[in-house]
Scaffold this active site. Structure first.
Site, PDB file in Angstrom:
ATOM      1  N   GLU A   1       0.860  -1.160  -0.060  1.00  0.00           N
ATOM      2  CA  GLU A   1       0.116   0.073   0.176  1.00  0.00           C
ATOM      3  C   GLU A   1       0.989   1.112   0.099  1.00  0.00           C
ATOM      4  O   GLU A   1       1.697   1.166   0.876  1.00  0.00           O
ATOM      5  CB  GLU A   1      -0.927  -0.077   1.096  1.00  0.00           C
ATOM      6  CG  GLU A   1      -1.804   1.067   1.518  1.00  0.00           C
ATOM      7  CD  GLU A   1      -2.559   1.679   0.413  1.00  0.00           C
ATOM      8  OE1 GLU A   1      -3.563   0.855   0.096  1.00  0.00           O
ATOM      9  OE2 GLU A   1      -2.267   2.728  -0.381  1.00  0.00           O
TER      10      GLU A   1
ATOM     11  N   GLY B   1      -7.186   1.186   4.093  1.00  0.00           N
ATOM     12  CA  GLY B   1      -8.465   1.437   4.358  1.00  0.00           C
ATOM     13  C   GLY B   1      -8.933   2.135   3.006  1.00  0.00           C
ATOM     14  O   GLY B   1     -10.236   2.347   2.856  1.00  0.00           O
ATOM     15  N   GLY B   2      -8.125   2.600   2.107  1.00  0.00           N
ATOM     16  CA  GLY B   2      -8.272   3.217   0.975  1.00  0.00           C
ATOM     17  C   GLY B   2      -9.506   4.272   0.898  1.00  0.00           C
ATOM     18  O   GLY B   2      -9.545   5.167   1.859  1.00  0.00           O
TER      19      GLY B   2
ATOM     20  N   GLY C   1     -25.939  14.329  -9.832  1.00  0.00           N
ATOM     21  CA  GLY C   1     -26.744  14.098  -8.573  1.00  0.00           C
ATOM     22  C   GLY C   1     -26.739  12.550  -8.364  1.00  0.00           C
ATOM     23  O   GLY C   1     -27.886  11.898  -8.375  1.00  0.00           O
ATOM     24  N   GLY C   2     -25.827  12.067  -8.441  1.00  0.00           N
ATOM     25  CA  GLY C   2     -25.417  10.577  -8.017  1.00  0.00           C
ATOM     26  C   GLY C   2     -25.209  10.652  -6.606  1.00  0.00           C
ATOM     27  O   GLY C   2     -25.778  11.144  -5.637  1.00  0.00           O
TER      28      GLY C   2
ATOM     29  N   ASP D   1     -13.190  -1.388  -6.873  1.00  0.00           N
ATOM     30  CA  ASP D   1     -13.564  -0.408  -7.911  1.00  0.00           C
ATOM     31  C   ASP D   1     -12.650  -0.369  -9.116  1.00  0.00           C
ATOM     32  O   ASP D   1     -13.136  -0.075 -10.182  1.00  0.00           O
ATOM     33  CB  ASP D   1     -13.178   0.811  -7.264  1.00  0.00           C
ATOM     34  CG  ASP D   1     -14.328   1.443  -6.329  1.00  0.00           C
ATOM     35  OD1 ASP D   1     -15.143   0.571  -5.934  1.00  0.00           O
ATOM     36  OD2 ASP D   1     -14.208   2.499  -5.733  1.00  0.00           O
TER      37      ASP D   1
ATOM     38  N   ALA E   1     -18.161  -0.185  -1.418  1.00  0.00           N
ATOM     39  CA  ALA E   1     -17.379  -0.633  -0.564  1.00  0.00           C
ATOM     40  C   ALA E   1     -17.714  -2.299  -0.122  1.00  0.00           C
ATOM     41  O   ALA E   1     -16.696  -3.266  -0.162  1.00  0.00           O
ATOM     42  CB  ALA E   1     -17.018  -0.070   0.703  1.00  0.00           C
TER      43      ALA E   1
ATOM     44  N   HIS F   1     -42.579  -5.536  16.633  1.00  0.00           N
ATOM     45  CA  HIS F   1     -43.373  -4.431  16.739  1.00  0.00           C
ATOM     46  C   HIS F   1     -43.084  -3.681  18.064  1.00  0.00           C
ATOM     47  O   HIS F   1     -43.023  -4.507  19.117  1.00  0.00           O
ATOM     48  CB  HIS F   1     -44.933  -4.746  16.416  1.00  0.00           C
ATOM     49  CG  HIS F   1     -45.660  -3.623  17.072  1.00  0.00           C
ATOM     50  ND1 HIS F   1     -46.184  -2.600  16.021  1.00  0.00           N
ATOM     51  CD2 HIS F   1     -46.361  -3.008  18.089  1.00  0.00           C
ATOM     52  CE1 HIS F   1     -46.776  -1.599  16.485  1.00  0.00           C
ATOM     53  NE2 HIS F   1     -47.072  -1.958  18.045  1.00  0.00           N
TER      54      HIS F   1
HETATM   55  P1  NAD Z   1     -22.307   8.306  -9.832  1.00  0.00           P
HETATM   56  O1  NAD Z   1     -22.295   7.553 -11.161  1.00  0.00           O
HETATM   57  O2  NAD Z   1     -23.167   7.594  -8.718  1.00  0.00           O
HETATM   58  O3  NAD Z   1     -23.115   9.466 -10.103  1.00  0.00           O
HETATM   59  C1  NAD Z   1     -22.605  10.666 -11.292  1.00  0.00           C
HETATM   60  C2  NAD Z   1     -23.626  11.300 -11.668  1.00  0.00           C
HETATM   61  O4  NAD Z   1     -23.129  12.321 -12.431  1.00  0.00           O
HETATM   62  C3  NAD Z   1     -24.723  10.735 -12.325  1.00  0.00           C
HETATM   63  O5  NAD Z   1     -26.048  10.921 -11.764  1.00  0.00           O
HETATM   64  C4  NAD Z   1     -24.412  11.403 -13.889  1.00  0.00           C
HETATM   65  O6  NAD Z   1     -25.846  11.101 -14.476  1.00  0.00           O
HETATM   66  C5  NAD Z   1     -23.941  12.719 -13.383  1.00  0.00           C
HETATM   67  N1  NAD Z   1     -23.196  13.265 -14.491  1.00  0.00           N
HETATM   68  C6  NAD Z   1     -22.196  12.917 -15.345  1.00  0.00           C
HETATM   69  N2  NAD Z   1     -21.694  13.616 -16.041  1.00  0.00           N
HETATM   70  C7  NAD Z   1     -22.181  15.011 -15.777  1.00  0.00           C
HETATM   71  C8  NAD Z   1     -22.297  16.218 -16.174  1.00  0.00           C
HETATM   72  N3  NAD Z   1     -21.254  16.617 -17.025  1.00  0.00           N
HETATM   73  N4  NAD Z   1     -23.236  17.189 -15.632  1.00  0.00           N
HETATM   74  C9  NAD Z   1     -23.989  16.943 -15.098  1.00  0.00           C
HETATM   75  N5  NAD Z   1     -23.992  15.707 -14.387  1.00  0.00           N
HETATM   76  C10 NAD Z   1     -23.519  14.742 -14.900  1.00  0.00           C
HETATM   77  O7  NAD Z   1     -20.971   8.605  -9.456  1.00  0.00           O
HETATM   78  P2  NAD Z   1     -20.434   9.383  -8.052  1.00  0.00           P
HETATM   79  O8  NAD Z   1     -21.660   9.959  -7.112  1.00  0.00           O
HETATM   80  O9  NAD Z   1     -19.399  10.227  -8.433  1.00  0.00           O
HETATM   81  O10 NAD Z   1     -20.090   8.129  -7.221  1.00  0.00           O
HETATM   82  C11 NAD Z   1     -18.752   7.384  -7.464  1.00  0.00           C
HETATM   83  C12 NAD Z   1     -19.072   5.908  -7.238  1.00  0.00           C
HETATM   84  O11 NAD Z   1     -18.846   5.897  -5.812  1.00  0.00           O
HETATM   85  C13 NAD Z   1     -20.405   5.353  -7.744  1.00  0.00           C
HETATM   86  O12 NAD Z   1     -20.160   4.009  -8.360  1.00  0.00           O
HETATM   87  C14 NAD Z   1     -20.895   5.168  -6.335  1.00  0.00           C
HETATM   88  O13 NAD Z   1     -21.675   3.932  -6.369  1.00  0.00           O
HETATM   89  C15 NAD Z   1     -19.937   5.117  -5.151  1.00  0.00           C
HETATM   90  N6  NAD Z   1     -20.168   5.613  -4.056  1.00  0.00           N
HETATM   91  C16 NAD Z   1     -21.081   5.116  -3.279  1.00  0.00           C
HETATM   92  C17 NAD Z   1     -21.603   5.656  -2.053  1.00  0.00           C
HETATM   93  C18 NAD Z   1     -22.629   4.909  -1.130  1.00  0.00           C
HETATM   94  O14 NAD Z   1     -22.783   3.447  -1.378  1.00  0.00           O
HETATM   95  N7  NAD Z   1     -23.403   5.509  -0.335  1.00  0.00           N
HETATM   96  C19 NAD Z   1     -21.422   6.850  -1.652  1.00  0.00           C
HETATM   97  C20 NAD Z   1     -20.504   7.785  -2.895  1.00  0.00           C
HETATM   98  C21 NAD Z   1     -19.915   7.041  -3.891  1.00  0.00           C
END
Ligand code: NAD
Length: 532
Positions: free
Chosen positions: A103, A108-109, A250-251, A379, A387, A511
């Protein structure tokens, strides 16, 4: 300086235990259970059979392994100590492998250092603040709370460092050798590790690559990462809460940071390219979450794209297109959260002929690359980048390398978004289920009808259960509500074990609990919810 690698431990396979396993097979019982207290002792053997035919054979792969003892510095060398790597390393050591983990950064990455854990630490600070602000609803009078952002950050850092050093402790306990440095594959089971102290070449029977992913960049003018434009990494190291924030994407990451900073007082706008937030989520649930977040004050533009950003004093002016027309917004900070890309460059994969696709290492169901001695997990093998999936993949890889028939099953992996309320899902969305089965049954139950949720003051959201009518197979469960990420586990177990909707309904749920809502939503697929 060369790191001392402990010698192979003496063969710990106890003939008495094997006999006991054979005896259990004769009795028709699981040979690996009870009598065999340590799975590690039995790991190198295939124990199978029936009452009439009992076989205890040394797996051919393990025969090779034993024959090769001493030829390599390690049985398994893991590159990367994130969730896939550290979990795989500990699992490998449990199975009796001499394990090395290389590493270059902290153990923990991303998850522990700049992902799941620090965001959740901050999220609960924001939630506590919110709870205090709403204490009046519970009959408790308090003054306006004062926010100490640096104390929140210090709390987050403490949690992270505790967990990171915890992994170091687990490595010691399990006799995993940690080597600090940057690893590169050198062919012929060799890995070169470079560190400040110099270079060393190590050999391993199997190599597991767990090098993770990094934030994707937005190749548009004005979105270069810097003081005013952050990835999630910079957002976790902020020195102050920005007054205004535009989040691109909005991911998962975009929504979690939007939520945290908005609750802490920032004016937050989200720009999402696709027609819904969380494009992979069930549309109804994503739309419901969008409404709740909008009510809390987060401005969300879906079907919208940023075009460019220009510098203004103390911030950026962001130009973006929305279905309602072109807009420009002045904000103090921008967070770019448009996905993550696998980190496989610089590992020497091309020279060895390891197959990749746009940086993602291609693997089979055993997490094995096209070169059988080399595995990859987490990843770096692409979506789903979660994770807990990385943990499972890391374990599968080392178990397979240790001669077990382990393979990954992606049918029932849960995902969770830590906004408030949380959104957690497992299995198919309604659209996916319809596309595959045509006829489906959908049940819903809102938390507004759940007594525990009312007591908690958390009545927003719903549970949605999708099943097919013929066998009552549970196809998908989606929970938007309090503690959704914990509640989803019962659905994960149900789907992973192919439980039917009747079995889910028939299981007595405690319950008063939030979990009743899952049972009621299952009942509602038959139109038979009691409290609806
Ligand atoms: P994501 O893929 O979840 O979301 C990225 C978002 O950005 C998508 O909705 C996409 O449509 C949008 N997008 C892409 N290009 C764009 C642009 N030019 N303009 C506007 N919107 C755009 O990716 P993330 O949120 O960056 O997360 C990355 C990874 O990390 C994911 O695979 C996710 O599963 C993981 N992650 C998981 C968790 C969790 O489990 N709670 C939390 C954080 C991250």
């Amino acid at each position: 300086m060369r790191v001392q690698i402990p010698p192979r431990p003496p063969n710990r396979i106890d003939p008495m235990r094997l006999e006991a396993a054979v005896h259990r097979i004769r009795l028709g019982r699981n040979p690996r259970a009870a009598v065999i207290p340590s799975l590690a002792e039995l790991a190198p053997f295939d124990v199978a059979g029936t009452e009439t035919k009992v076989q205890v054979t040394l797996h051919t792969k393990v025969q090779d392994m034993i024959a090769e003892a001493g030829r390599y510095d390690a049985d398994i060398l893991i590159i990367g100590g994130g969730p896939a790597g550290y979990y795989g390393a500990i699992r490998a050591a449990q199975l009796g492998a001499r394990t090395i983990c290389v590493e270059k950064g902290p153990l923990g990455g991303v998850c522990l250092n700049v992902g799941c854990i620090p965001t959740k630490a901050l999220l609960y600070c924001a939630e506590t603040l919110d709870a205090i602000r709403h204490a009046g609803e519970f009959g408790i009078k308090v003054g306006e709370p004062k926010l100490d952002f640096m104390a929140m950050m210090a709390r987050k850092d403490k949690i992270v460092s505790q967990l990171v050093s915890g992994i170091g402790g687990l490595f010691k306990k399990n006799k995993v050798t940690l080597i600090r440095g940057t690893a590169k594959l050198a062919g012929g089971n060799k890995v070169i590790v470079s560190a400040d102290s110099g270079e060393q070449t190590l050999t391993a029977r199997n190599i597991l690559i767990c090098t993770g992913a990094e934030p994707a960049v937005l190749r548009l003018p004005g979105f270069e990462i810097g003081e005013n434009v952050w990835t999630s990494n910079e957002a976790l190291e902020a020195k102050a809460i920005p007054k205004s924030l535009l989040v691109v994407g909005g991911g998962f990451i975009g929504l979690e940071f939007s939520y945290i900073y908005q609750r802490l007082g920032a004016d937050v706008t989200v720009v999402e390219l696709m027609p819904q937030i969380l494009p992979a989520a069930d549309t109804e649930m994503a739309n419901e979450l969008e409404k709740i977040l909008a009510r809390k004050g987060i401005k969300i533009h879906t079907g919208s794209s940023v075009v460019f950003a220009e510098d203004i004093p103390n911030g950026k002016r962001v130009h973006f297109k929305t279905p309602e027309g072109d807009k420009a917004l002045d904000v103090e900070r921008v967070i770019v959260a448009v996905g993550r890309v696998p980190q496989s460059a610089g590992l020497g994969l091309e020279d060895l002929g390891v197959k990749t696709d746009r940086g993602k290492i291609l693997v089979n169901e055993h997490m094995q690359t096209n070169i059988p001695a080399i595995y990859a997990a987490g990843d770096v093998v692409g979506e789903p980048m979660l994770a807990h999936v990385a943990w499972a993949e890391g374990a599968v890889a080392v178990e397979h390398a240790m001669g077990r028939p382990s393979s990954i099953d992606y049918r029932a992996f849960p995902s969770g978004v830590y906004t408030w309320p949380e959104l957690a899902s497992v299995g198919m969305t309604e659209a996916q289920a319809k596309a595959k089965y045509r006829d489906i049954l959908v049940g819903r139950f809102t938390f507004a009808h759940n007594g525990k949720a009312m007591g908690l003051g958390e009545t927003q959201g719903l549970v949605k259960v999708i099943s097919e009518p013929r066998y009552g197979e549970i196809l998908g469960v989606h929970i938007l509500g309090p503690n959704a990420t914990d509640l989803i586990t019962e659905a994960v177990i149900a789907i992973a074990n192919e439980a039917t909707i009747d079995e889910l309904i028939g299981a007595i749920h405690p319950h008063p609990t939030l979990s009743e809502a899952v049972q009621e939503a299952a009942m509602d697929t038959r139109g038979e919810a009691i409290h609806k």
